[in-house]
Write an enzyme that holds these catalytic residues in place. Structure first.
Site, mmCIF file in Angstrom:
data_model
loop_
_atom_site.group_PDB
_atom_site.id
_atom_site.type_symbol
_atom_site.label_atom_id
_atom_site.label_comp_id
_atom_site.label_asym_id
_atom_site.label_seq_id
_atom_site.Cartn_x
_atom_site.Cartn_y
_atom_site.Cartn_z
ATOM 1 N NE ARG A 1 -2.309 -1.407 3.311
ATOM 2 C CZ ARG A 1 -2.955 -1.809 4.506
ATOM 3 N NH1 ARG A 1 -4.064 -1.600 4.489
ATOM 4 N NH2 ARG A 1 -2.179 -2.326 5.484
ATOM 5 C CB SER A 2 3.001 3.249 1.856
ATOM 6 O OG SER A 2 3.780 2.252 2.871
ATOM 7 C CG ASP B 1 -5.927 -1.117 -0.526
ATOM 8 O OD1 ASP B 1 -5.790 -2.348 -0.097
ATOM 9 O OD2 ASP B 1 -6.837 -0.432 -0.063
ATOM 10 C CG ASN C 1 4.645 -11.884 1.941
ATOM 11 O OD1 ASN C 1 4.998 -12.566 2.721
ATOM 12 N ND2 ASN C 1 4.927 -10.676 2.298
ATOM 13 C CB SER D 1 0.099 -19.264 8.971
ATOM 14 O OG SER D 1 0.168 -19.226 10.450
ATOM 15 C CE1 TYR E 1 -3.027 -14.479 9.762
ATOM 16 C CE2 TYR E 1 -2.313 -16.305 11.108
ATOM 17 C CZ TYR E 1 -2.185 -15.389 9.968
ATOM 18 O OH TYR E 1 -0.937 -15.505 9.438
ATOM 19 C CD GLU F 1 13.017 -11.194 16.054
ATOM 20 O OE1 GLU F 1 13.908 -10.015 16.296
ATOM 21 O OE2 GLU F 1 13.645 -12.252 16.419
ATOM 22 C CB THR F 2 7.877 -10.005 10.778
ATOM 23 O OG1 THR F 2 6.520 -10.569 11.054
ATOM 24 C CG2 THR F 2 8.366 -11.056 9.811
#
Length: 275
Positions: free
Chosen positions: A58-59, A85, A112, A166, A181, A217-218
């Protein structure tokens, strides 16, 4: 020569044969959610191996910074930032049409982008659920359909679609904030297998894979627990987590498999993770 050697060494570390990524050189990959975390690490790894990578988010300021880093590191590929988006189908379609105009089409798609909102089933907000469905399920499906269309138009028979899934797509953990989720990630598990079957019925050699990590770890937990940064930080401090680079290595491993090998799912966790 030194750089090529190090790329080969890394390829070896990921379990692939030296030179196994050669056939992807100069070909086009789309990586969604490429500004941070897993997406950024995957985009970097593909550029390092000579691919043209369209990274969308999105950015795009962070993707622009990463593109400049890749260029100054002298990587043989190129990173092309694209603002999109993914919860908006029109924006996805116009991105695909821009890629077609500028780069012919997409040969590898890394779905992703994904998000979690802390919305339990008994008390969650509809808007949070809808956002998860839009990005985690709908965007993956729309991108997959458009990528297949792009490959078919150009008679590409060796493309690859990789869904970042996941471990929550394989088991439901007793944490109410991730139940919805988890449902979206179970959908990704079903979509990836359904896709494999449809690609086979269509008599193509395009492959479909999902990669299902445990804790990586993100910034993911910080978005999930956005009102509770201490809880988010604790998520990553309790054990030695996977790194975004571990995920990038898994993507390289999948893309390096010989054409007769289809890897269906890589389930990977930190060694110390319980569930």
């Amino acid at each position: 020569a030194g750089e090529g050697g190090s790329a080969r060494a890394q390829g070896g570390a990921a379990g692939s044969q030296p030179g196994a990524m050669e056939r992807w050189k100069d070909r086009v990959a789309l990586v969604t959610g490429a500004s941070v975390g897993i997406g950024a690490a995957v985009a970097r790894a593909l550029v390092q191996r000579g691919m043209k990578v369209v990274g969308c988010a999105r950015s795009v300021d962070k993707i622009e910074k990463l593109a400049a880093e890749c260029q100054s590191a002298g990587y043989p590929g190129i990173l092309i930032p694209y603002k999109c988006d993914l919860s908006n189908e029109e924006e996805i379609l116009s991105m695909f049409s821009a890629i077609k105009t500028l780069h012919q089409g997409v040969d590898v798609c890394i779905n992703n982008a994904g998000l979690a909102r802390p919305e339990p089933l008994l008390s969650g907000k509809t808007e949070g659920w809808r956002m998860m469905i839009d990005v985690n399920v709908m965007a993956v499906s729309i991108c997959t359909r458009e990528v297949y269309r792009s490959m078919k138009e150009r008679n590409i028979d060796d493309g690859h679609i990789i869904n970042i899934n996941s471990m929550n797509g394989h088991s439901v953990v007793p944490q109410s904030v991730v139940h919805f989720y988890s449902a979206t990630k179970y959908a990704v598990t079903a979509l990836t297998e359904g896709l494999r079957q449809e690609l086979r019925e269509a008599k193509t050699h395009i492959r479909a894979t999902c990669i299902s990590p445990g804790l990586v770890e993100t910034g993911f937990a910080f978005k999930l627990h956005d009102n509770d940064p201490e809880r988010a930080a604790a998520t990553y401090e309790s054990i030695r987590c996977l790194k975004a680079e571990d995920m990038a290595n898994a993507v390289i491993y999948v893309l390096s498999a010989p054409p007769h090998v289809q890897i269906g799912d890589i389930q990977m966790r930190p060694t110390e993770q319980i569930s």
